[in-house]
Motif scaffolding. Sequence first.
Motif, short mmCIF file in Angstrom:
data_model
loop_
_atom_site.label_atom_id
_atom_site.label_comp_id
_atom_site.label_asym_id
_atom_site.label_seq_id
_atom_site.Cartn_x
_atom_site.Cartn_y
_atom_site.Cartn_z
N GLY A 7 95.67 0.93 131.91
CA GLY A 7 96.53 0.05 131.11
C GLY A 7 97.63 0.83 130.41
O GLY A 7 97.35 1.80 129.72
N GLY A 8 98.88 0.38 130.61
CA GLY A 8 100.04 1.13 130.12
C GLY A 8 100.77 0.52 128.94
O GLY A 8 101.89 0.90 128.63
N GLY A 9 100.12 -0.43 128.24
CA GLY A 9 100.73 -1.04 127.07
C GLY A 9 100.60 -0.15 125.85
O GLY A 9 100.26 1.04 125.96
N SER A 10 100.86 -0.71 124.68
CA SER A 10 100.90 0.14 123.49
C SER A 10 99.54 0.77 123.19
O SER A 10 99.47 1.92 122.75
CB SER A 10 101.44 -0.64 122.29
N VAL A 11 98.45 0.06 123.45
CA VAL A 11 97.13 0.63 123.18
C VAL A 11 96.84 1.79 124.13
O VAL A 11 96.41 2.87 123.72
CB VAL A 11 96.03 -0.45 123.26
N MET A 62 95.85 2.80 138.72
CA MET A 62 94.59 2.52 138.02
C MET A 62 93.41 3.17 138.74
O MET A 62 92.48 3.70 138.11
CB MET A 62 94.36 1.01 137.91
N GLU A 63 93.47 3.12 140.05
CA GLU A 63 92.39 3.68 140.85
C GLU A 63 92.27 5.19 140.62
O GLU A 63 91.18 5.73 140.43
CB GLU A 63 92.68 3.39 142.33
N GLU A 64 93.42 5.87 140.62
CA GLU A 64 93.38 7.32 140.41
C GLU A 64 92.93 7.65 138.99
O GLU A 64 92.18 8.61 138.77
CB GLU A 64 94.76 7.95 140.69
N ALA A 88 90.70 -0.76 139.55
CA ALA A 88 90.36 0.64 139.26
C ALA A 88 89.21 1.12 140.14
O ALA A 88 89.18 2.29 140.55
CB ALA A 88 90.00 0.80 137.78
N GLY A 89 88.29 0.19 140.44
CA GLY A 89 87.29 0.52 141.45
C GLY A 89 85.89 0.74 140.91
O GLY A 89 85.66 1.64 140.12
N THR A 90 84.97 -0.10 141.39
CA THR A 90 83.57 -0.02 140.96
C THR A 90 83.00 1.38 141.17
O THR A 90 82.34 1.93 140.28
CB THR A 90 82.75 -1.06 141.75
#
Lengths: 224, 224
Positions: A7-11, A62-64, A88-90
């Motif tokens: 996730g690339g938002g502010s958080v 996300m996966e990496e 992102a991947g189980t």
Amino acid sequence: MRIGIVGGGSVGQTLGAGFAKAGHEVVLGIREVTPETLAQPRNQARTLAEWQDETGARVVTMEEAAWRGEAVVNATNGAGSLEALRIAGTRNLAGKVLIDVANPLDFSKGMPPFLMAEYSGPTSLGEQVQAAFPEARVVKCFNTVTASVMTNPGLVPGEHDLFLCGDDEAAKEAVRELARGFGWSRFVDLGDIKGARAQEMFVVIWVRLWMVSGDPIFGYRIVR
Amino acid sequence: MRIGIVGGGSVGQTLGAGFAKAGHEVVLGIREVTPETLAQPRNQARTLAEWQDETGARVVTMEEAAWRGEAVVNATNGAGSLEALRIAGTRNLAGKVLIDVANPLDFSKGMPPFLMAEYSGPTSLGEQVQAAFPEARVVKCFNTVTASVMTNPGLVPGEHDLFLCGDDEAAKEAVRELARGFGWSRFVDLGDIKGARAQEMFVVIWVRLWMVSGDPIFGYRIVR
């Protein structure tokens, strides 16, 4: 430790920058890494190109991020968290400490937001993340304060508590240790992952306290 | 002040005894006042016959309690509050400060309880009480701590906050003044009655904190 932020938002940006500053190796994952997504304006946050320049950390898929991280942070919007974590991947999450920072807020009726029905009542997003990724070691944490306080609790003068919960005691201790690196020293362990019901409700209280005071910089303390 | 309590369980009994001890004239209302109901064993509380002997206050009908009270306390179970207040009487509540202490908890799936769906999401019990009795001046208060702490905040060592909200500023000040009589000195005003969403969520957190610690005697402090 290698930390993968999803996730690339502010958080995500704030936690990623905080972990990098504390000496961890950080990668931050978004859905698509292109010159356009890196340059895209983001609500209440830098562009990810700026974030890379400032932190020296890398933006990846996300996966990496999930694959590289020894600990993984879910910093996505709560409404999209389960889908983002599937991307992102189980397998990439199996065995990992998964710090769930997301809040399932519904803004569809304006302010104040409320908890999404599918993640409240006798369940919570934290529990559903744990159920969807049973091999991840989910710890709900950091979701009850504004992003800048997550990585800098000293912004709030006076002693205040960080809440956490999860089914795996060693994973909770790993998260406490990461939080100590930000300056947190007081922890309230809300038990197993069902404690996420309480922690996610805190954010509704947090939004209300922000609305009535005009200031998001505060914390909570349980007084005994 | 004359205070009418609606509800004879442990919360109603404790608040009623506390107000009587603080010098107020108290009546406590239940549905039916008979020798049997006065002698009936009550969960985690005295019989009402014992309560009358100890406090010197009287048990009356809900209707009489609402009619006599200059301020009225909703100390009923949240699931039955709207019905109980209808029995107490819309006209008897008109113009009165109505202190809503009730929590709409659902225990149907065991512990921990959760908020009833009809009183959570983009609403709350406090808001629905205000909507159902528009001439009452509803103040949500005292619902976030265990009964003994409501009337004796000094049981918790250290400074802690009492939350309240409501649409009527004078009614909120009247409730603060009643709370000062119990020893409360720190108030967090959560704004209009929509703040009840936050206050009712606090009780889910409260139950969780009680479960993990084994001790219901604690308070909260907002740290700034």
